[in-house]
Design an enzyme around this catalytic site. Structure first.
Site, PDB file in Angstrom:
ATOM      1  CG  HIS A  72     -24.054 -24.442  -1.236  1.00 50.43           C
ATOM      2  ND1 HIS A  72     -22.932 -24.650  -2.005  1.00 50.43           N
ATOM      3  CD2 HIS A  72     -24.272 -25.595  -0.567  1.00 50.43           C
ATOM      4  CE1 HIS A  72     -22.479 -25.871  -1.800  1.00 50.43           C
ATOM      5  NE2 HIS A  72     -23.285 -26.478  -0.937  1.00 50.43           N
ATOM      6  CE1 TYR A 200     -19.017 -20.125  -8.218  1.00 46.72           C
ATOM      7  CE2 TYR A 200     -18.433 -20.276 -10.544  1.00 46.72           C
ATOM      8  CZ  TYR A 200     -19.358 -20.431  -9.524  1.00 46.72           C
ATOM      9  OH  TYR A 200     -20.622 -20.887  -9.813  1.00 46.72           O
ATOM     10  N   PRO A 292     -20.821 -21.660 -18.624  1.00 50.90           N
ATOM     11  CG  PRO A 292     -19.545 -23.575 -18.330  1.00 50.90           C
ATOM     12  CD  PRO A 292     -19.881 -22.520 -19.329  1.00 50.90           C
ATOM     13  CE  LYS A 296     -27.396 -16.740 -12.905  1.00 49.61           C
ATOM     14  NZ  LYS A 296     -28.245 -16.961 -11.739  1.00 49.61           N
ATOM     15  CE1 TYR A 384     -24.274 -19.386  -7.307  1.00 50.67           C
ATOM     16  CE2 TYR A 384     -22.722 -18.531  -8.914  1.00 50.67           C
ATOM     17  CZ  TYR A 384     -23.201 -19.583  -8.144  1.00 50.67           C
ATOM     18  OH  TYR A 384     -22.612 -20.817  -8.229  1.00 50.67           O
TER      19      TYR A 384
HETATM   20  C1  PHB Z   1     -21.191 -27.777 -11.442  1.00 51.81           C
HETATM   21  O1  PHB Z   1     -21.377 -28.174 -10.276  1.00 51.81           O
HETATM   22  O2  PHB Z   1     -21.070 -28.548 -12.431  1.00 51.81           O
HETATM   23  C2  PHB Z   1     -21.118 -26.279 -11.684  1.00 51.81           C
HETATM   24  C3  PHB Z   1     -21.350 -25.420 -10.620  1.00 51.81           C
HETATM   25  C4  PHB Z   1     -21.274 -24.042 -10.823  1.00 51.81           C
HETATM   26  C5  PHB Z   1     -20.966 -23.559 -12.094  1.00 51.81           C
HETATM   27  C6  PHB Z   1     -20.741 -24.433 -13.166  1.00 51.81           C
HETATM   28  C7  PHB Z   1     -20.814 -25.813 -12.960  1.00 51.81           C
HETATM   29  O3  PHB Z   1     -20.878 -22.203 -12.282  1.00 51.81           O
END
Ligand code: PHB
Ligand code: APR
Length: 389
Positions: A72, A200, A292, A296, A384
Site C-alpha cells: 500500500h 481511518y 493499535p 505499531k 507510519y
Molecule cells: C488491522 O488490519 O487489523 C489494523 C490495521 C491498521 C491499524 C490497526 C489494525 O492501525
C-alpha cells in the site's frame, strides 16, 4: 540443558529473534507458555512497516508475505464524511505491506521448525534466575517435570502479561502508562474490502477503521465505550454503525456479511524502562504497548529485535559489547517516538468522553491541516511507514 540465549515467549518477537540468531549460528531455546494452536489463533493487526518487511526477508521468512501481501502506497483519512489520501510513497519513498501478523507468526514457526529450532510449547512456570550474574539459568515445568536451562542471556519476549518484566527489581523498573477511555470493537468478515487502501475515520459518533487481510477477507473496527460487551453487538448493529462513521461513498460500497470473528480490545499506551537488567533483555510487548491506531505493535517488536539481534551477534562474533550496553537506550529512543505517534493518531481520531466542542474543533483542524499540508503529511507518513532503526 544448556544454550546461548533462552527466549521466553513464542510470539512474533521471540520467534524472529530466534530465527535471526540462528542465521548467525547462535543457539536459542524458545519457551512458550501456550500451545502452538493457541498462539496461531490470535487475531492480530495487518500493517507491516517497510523496515519490518526488510527484516522478515533478511530472516528468510518473507516469501509468502511477498506472494500474498498487499503493498500500500498510502492510506485514507476521513472526517465530517469527507476523505483524503496521504501518499506515503510520494512523501517518503516507502510503502507499507498489508499482511496479517498472524501469518507472520505462522511463517516464523514454519522457518524455525524447518531449521530444527528448539521451541518448547506449553512450558509452565517459566522463571529466569541469576540475571544479575554472569551465569543465568531458566527453569520451567513441562508435563509435570521441572527442567533447567543454563544460558548466557535471557530474552524476555513474553508480552505484556509475561514473567520477564517482573524480574527487574521494583526499585529499578519504571512504568509509564495511559489507558484510553474506550475500546475497539473489531469484526473479521469474508467480504471484499470496501477500499483498496485503509480508511481511518474521525466521526462525532466515534472512530472507525476499514482494513483488510486479503481480497476476500476484511477487517473493520468501530470505537465503543469501555463498558460495552461484544455480545450486545449484533452483526447488523455493527454494520449500521460502521456505515454511519465512514464517508458516504465508502458506506454505499460496503459489502457486509457474517462476522467470522468479533471482539472488543482495550487501548493503552505503556512503556517499561529499562529494557535490560543484567543478562535479561526485554523486547516487544513485554516492554511496551501501543494503541493499535498507528499499527505499531508488531513493528515496534521488530525494531527491538533488530537492536537485540545485532547486539548479541556482535558479542558472540567479535566479543564486542557496546550493543549490549546501549540496547535499552537505543531501543527506548525509537519506542518513545512510536508511542508518541500512536498517541497522536489515537488522540486525533477518537471521540473522548470528556471532550469539549473546542476539543472537537482541534481534532477537525488537525485533520484539515493534514489534508492541505505536504509537511504535515510527510511527518505522518515517515512515522507510519516506520522510523529508521
Ligand atoms: C488491522 O488490519 O487489523 C489494523 C490495521 C491498521 C491499524 C490497526 C489494525 O492501525
Ligand atoms: N512463559 C512463556 N511464555 C509466555 C509467558 C510465560 N510466563 N507469558 C507469555 N508468554 C507468551 C505468550 O503466550 C505469547 O505467545 O509470550 C508470547 C508473547 O507474544 P506477544 O504477546 O504476541 O508479544 P510479542 O511477541 O512482543 O508481539 C508483539 O505482535 O501481533 C503483534 O500486536 C501484537 O503488539 C503485539 C506484537
Amino acid at each position: 540443558m544448556r544454550t546461548q540465549v533462552v527466549i521466553i515467549g513464542g510470539g512474533p518477537a521471540g520467534l524472529l529473534l530466534s530465527q535471526l540468531l540462528h542465521r548467525d549460528g547462535i543457539e536459542t531455546i524458545v519457551l512458550e507458555r501456550r500451545s502452538r494452536d493457541h498462539v496461531l489463533s490470535r487475531i492480530r493487526a495487518g500493517v507491516l512497516e517497510w523496515g519490518t518487511v526488510e527484516m522478515l526477508r533478511a530472516a528468510g521468512v518473507g516469501a509468502r508475505m511477498d506472494r500474498e501481501g498487499f503493498v500500500h502506497d498510502g492510506t485514507y483519512l476521513a472526517a465530517q464524511n469527507r476523505g483524503f489520501r496521504v501518499d506515503f510513497k510520494a512523501a517518503t519513498g516507502k510503502p507499507v505491506m498489508v499482511y496479517g501478523q498472524t501469518e507472520v507468526t505462522h511463517d516464523l514457526y514454519a522457518a524455525r521448525d524447518a531449521a530444527g529450532g528448539t521451541i518448547i510449547d506449553e512450558a509452565e512456570g517459566v522463571m529466569p534466575h541469576g540475571l544479575d550474574g554472569d551465569a543465568p539459568h531458566v527453569t520451567y515445568v513441562k508435563d509435570g517435570t521441572e527442567h533447567r536451562i543454563d544460558c548466557d542471556f535471557v530474552a524476555g519476549c513474553d508480552g505484556y502479561h509475561g514473567v520477564s518484566r517482573g524480574c527487574i527489581p521494583a526499585g529499578v523498573l519504571r512504568a509509564f502508562e495511559r489507558v484510553y477511555p474506550f475500546g475497539w470493537l473489531g469484526v473479521l468478515s469474508e467480504t471484499p474490502p470496501v477500499s483498496d487502501e485503509l480508511i481511518y475515520a474521525n466521526h462525532e459518533r466515534g472512530f472507525a477503521l476499514c482494513s483488510m487481510r486479503n481480497a476476500r477477507l476484511s477487517r473493520y473496527y468501530v470505537q465503543v465505550p469501555l463498558e460495552d460487551r461484544v455480545e450486545a453487538w449484533s452483526d447488523d448493529a455493527f454494520w449500521d454503525e460502521l456505515r454511519r462513521r465512514i464517508p458516504g461513498d465508502a458506506a454505499d460500497r460496503l459489502v457486509t456479511g457474517p462476522a467470522v470473528e468479533k471482539s472488543i480490545a482495550p487501548l493503552r499506551s505503556f512503556v517499561a524502562e529499562p529494557m535490560r537488567w543484567g543478562r535479561l533483555f526485554l523486547a516487544g510487548d513485554a516492554a511496551h504497548i501501543v494503541p493499535p491506531t498507528g499499527a505499531k505493535g508488531l513493528n515496534l517488536a521488530v525494531g527491538d529485535v533488530h537492536y537485540l539481534h545485532t547486539a548479541l551477534a556482535a558479542h558472540y562474533r567479535d566479543g564486542e559489547d557496546a550493543g549490549i550496553e546501549t540496547y535499552s537506550e537505543r531501543a527506548l529512543s525509537r519506542v518513545w517516538k512510536c508511542e508518541r505517534f500512536s498517541w497522536w493518531m489515537t488522540t486525533m481520531l477518537h471521540r473522548f468522553p470528556e471532550q469539549s466542542t473546542f476539543d472537537q474543533r482541534m481534532q477537525e483542524a488537525e485533520i484539515a491541516y493534514l489534508e492541505t499540508s505536504v509537511a504535515a503529511q510527510t511527518a505522518m507518513a515517515e512515522n507510519y511507514v516506520g522510523l529508521p532503526y
